[in-house]
Design an enzyme around this catalytic site. Structure first.
Site, mmCIF file in Angstrom:
data_model
loop_
_atom_site.group_PDB
_atom_site.id
_atom_site.type_symbol
_atom_site.label_atom_id
_atom_site.label_comp_id
_atom_site.label_asym_id
_atom_site.label_seq_id
_atom_site.Cartn_x
_atom_site.Cartn_y
_atom_site.Cartn_z
ATOM 1 N N ASP A 118 0.878 -1.159 0.000
ATOM 2 C CA ASP A 118 0.000 0.000 0.000
ATOM 3 C C ASP A 118 0.925 1.221 0.000
ATOM 4 O OD1 ASP A 118 -2.439 1.545 0.419
ATOM 5 O OD2 ASP A 118 -1.704 1.830 2.460
ATOM 6 N N ASP A 124 -0.121 5.133 1.099
ATOM 7 C CA ASP A 124 -0.350 6.059 2.208
ATOM 8 C C ASP A 124 -0.370 5.328 3.543
ATOM 9 O OD1 ASP A 124 -1.401 8.811 0.817
ATOM 10 O OD2 ASP A 124 -2.015 7.052 -0.326
ATOM 11 N N ASP A 153 -1.585 -1.019 6.063
ATOM 12 C CA ASP A 153 -1.708 -0.340 7.360
ATOM 13 C C ASP A 153 -3.140 -0.194 7.844
ATOM 14 O OD1 ASP A 153 -2.286 3.074 6.886
ATOM 15 O OD2 ASP A 153 -2.064 1.698 5.212
#
Length: 220
Positions: A7, A9, A168
């Site tokens: 991922d 961000d 995250d």
């Protein structure tokens, strides 16, 4: 071939301050100040532009239509100010270099619009390290639909049986589980070690550990 998909961000880079600034710009243009905090609202920032606008709308008791009206303004401002405060997390570049040296294919699967993802990765100096970058608008679907992940791996020329996802959020967790691949969640995002509640296969505390973890999860 074996692959690691990241991922963006909150996983590769802390983008929260620039994302929050873009959302606050929309409210400032309406003369409403800055209702979002770059630290306290970081988790919302990683959920996307509309999530930030909706949070500000709730706090200011505005009409829900404001989110649709201001979304393009947010994107335009963010595109022009995408790396004012954003930085890669410590150890990212070394980890990517070591993974490549160990024969891993690297890709990015993000719910950020593809053009913004490419722009940010280029400005951060790591775009060349990724063989494929698929964003929110690259396909008709996006995470947590596993097709977003499988398409990224296919674009890399990788093998899903030899793939892991590093993320995250719960979106990444759902994606990995739906695709049947190992899940690594970072412990240095807004939730800290609390993200372990999502029961990842591994909780990553620092990118220095990433090459070792990858080898342990998939030793091919």
């Amino acid at each position: 071939m074996k692959s690691v998909i990241f991922d963006l961000d909150g996983t590769l880079a802390d983008t929260s301050a620039d994302l929050i600034a873009a959302a606050n710009h929309c409210f400032e243009e309406r003369g409403l100040g800055r209702p979002l905090d770059p630290i306290d609202d970081a988790l919302t920032a990683f959920r996307g532009g509309r999530a930030m606008l909706k949070l500000g709308i709730e706090r200011l008791d505005l009409d829900e239509d404001v989110a649709d009206e201001d979304y393009q303004l947010l994107l335009d401002y963010y595109a022009d100010n995408i790396d004012v405060e954003t930085e890669l997390y410590p150890g990212v570049i070394s980890a990517l270099e070591d993974l490549q040296a160990d024969g891993w294919l690297l890709g990015v699967c993000t719910n950020k619009p593809e053009s913004l993802a490419l722009s940010l990765l280029e400005r951060l100096g790591v775009l060349h390290m990724f063989g494929a970058v698929l964003g929110a608008d690259s396909l008709p679907v996006r995470k947590p639909d596993p097709t977003h992940l499988t398409a990224t791996v296919e674009a890399l020329g990788g093998d899903m049986a030899l793939t892991m996802l590093v993320g995250d959020t719960i979106t990444d967790a759902k994606t990995a589980r739906a695709a049947g691949v190992p899940l690594i969640l970072v412990a240095f995002g807004p939730e800290g070690v609390g993200i372990d509640r999502l029961e990842p296969d591994v909780l990553l505390s620092h990118y220095d550990d990433m090459p070792r973890i990858a080898a342990e999860l998939i030793g091919a």
